[in-house]
Design an enzyme around this catalytic site. Sequence first.
Site, mmCIF file in Angstrom:
data_model
loop_
_atom_site.group_PDB
_atom_site.id
_atom_site.type_symbol
_atom_site.label_atom_id
_atom_site.label_comp_id
_atom_site.label_asym_id
_atom_site.label_seq_id
_atom_site.Cartn_x
_atom_site.Cartn_y
_atom_site.Cartn_z
ATOM 1 N N ASP A 36 -1.875 10.655 -1.898
ATOM 2 C CA ASP A 36 -2.186 9.666 -2.924
ATOM 3 C C ASP A 36 -2.549 10.326 -4.251
ATOM 4 O O ASP A 36 -2.466 9.686 -5.297
ATOM 5 C CB ASP A 36 -3.331 8.775 -2.462
ATOM 6 C CG ASP A 36 -2.873 7.765 -1.434
ATOM 7 O OD1 ASP A 36 -2.723 6.583 -1.794
ATOM 8 O OD2 ASP A 36 -2.637 8.153 -0.279
ATOM 9 N N ARG A 46 0.855 -1.181 0.000
ATOM 10 C CA ARG A 46 0.000 0.000 0.000
ATOM 11 C C ARG A 46 0.895 1.236 0.000
ATOM 12 O O ARG A 46 2.110 1.145 0.148
ATOM 13 C CB ARG A 46 -1.012 0.005 1.151
ATOM 14 C CG ARG A 46 -0.642 -0.665 2.423
ATOM 15 C CD ARG A 46 0.443 0.010 3.213
ATOM 16 N NE ARG A 46 0.169 1.417 3.456
ATOM 17 C CZ ARG A 46 1.086 2.307 3.741
ATOM 18 N NH1 ARG A 46 2.362 1.954 3.811
ATOM 19 N NH2 ARG A 46 0.768 3.559 3.942
ATOM 20 N N ALA A 68 0.740 5.096 -2.269
ATOM 21 C CA ALA A 68 0.605 5.373 -3.700
ATOM 22 C C ALA A 68 1.854 5.043 -4.514
ATOM 23 O O ALA A 68 1.759 4.357 -5.547
ATOM 24 C CB ALA A 68 0.185 6.833 -3.905
#
Length: 350
Positions: free
Chosen positions: A236, A61, A63
């Site tokens: 993100d 996980r 971005a």
Amino acid sequence: MSQPIDDVDLADPRLLSPLRWDGEKKELWLLDQLALPAMERWLPYRDHQGVATAIREMVVRGAPAIGIAAAYGLALAAFRGAPLDEAAALLGATRPTAVNLFWALARMRQHKVVDGGAAALEKEAIAIHREDVAACLRIGAHGAKLLPEGTVLTHCNAGALATGGYGTALGVIRAAVALGTRLRVFADETRPYLQGARLTTWELHKSGIDVTLITDNMAGHLMSRGEVQSVIVGADRIARNGDTANKIGTYSVAVLAREHGVPFFVAAPLSTLDMKTETGRDIPIEERNAAEVLTLQGVRIAPLGIAARHPAFDVTPARLIAAIITEAGVARPPYPQSLPGLFSTTTALY
């Protein structure tokens, strides 16, 4: 790490990275972030379907790390003879908010790598990985002098585990400490997935950086007592006007920081800047399974039969952000003017 910024060695044992590529076996190994901090477990992936599942289920996980994993996933698809368009579509459907995912897949295709065969895809994925680590090192160098001495608060995990290595927000903290800035860190636990409690504290403790865990709802109290001197988070997706999507709860922290006169910084690579998205209202917000709110580490914490919401991200308006730190430099308000200036002809793909 002490090597020159432009001389990144992915095999360097000092590099904390959540991804490893086995060029001989053509396998991607991911540090299982669902198992941390109790266990450091590495999982092998041999096809793009497995990588897509790992991204969706948050084995990997953050971005930048998602984008790198997707790039390796496309290389695996080529080595296994899978249709690349279908593989790219499957990988692209995993996490809608993280723009680095789509950037990485587009880069592979826009560079005509798809036409060069599996070996070319592999080479490009490795390049994306190396460049992300180099970008994080530059972000750290640009942002280190911005953090005042004292306590810096961070939300979620924007460290080595969320990137190719070193980290964005935590990279700035690492660089500041290396410069001699006296810092301690408050890490929000970051409900409902506890990335701060499980991952940020693990990283910083492993690096020997003073870190204290707090619950998300303690931030305002501590700011009101003068115990927080700055806030730094990752992102993100960053819209053209400087609005920033980050893990749910970031917006609340930014509002509290503004109320208490605490500077709020965002650190992210250029690949997180989405110049095609005008404002935060246009950023797609992923809504995850409500079970992640109704349970905690697999244990039910709410009555049966009730509903729950889990928007995984929120948007912090640009007006609350003191500066956005990238590998190309630091942007300050007004962001519609300063952010485009970070791009050069050599980064036109962004």
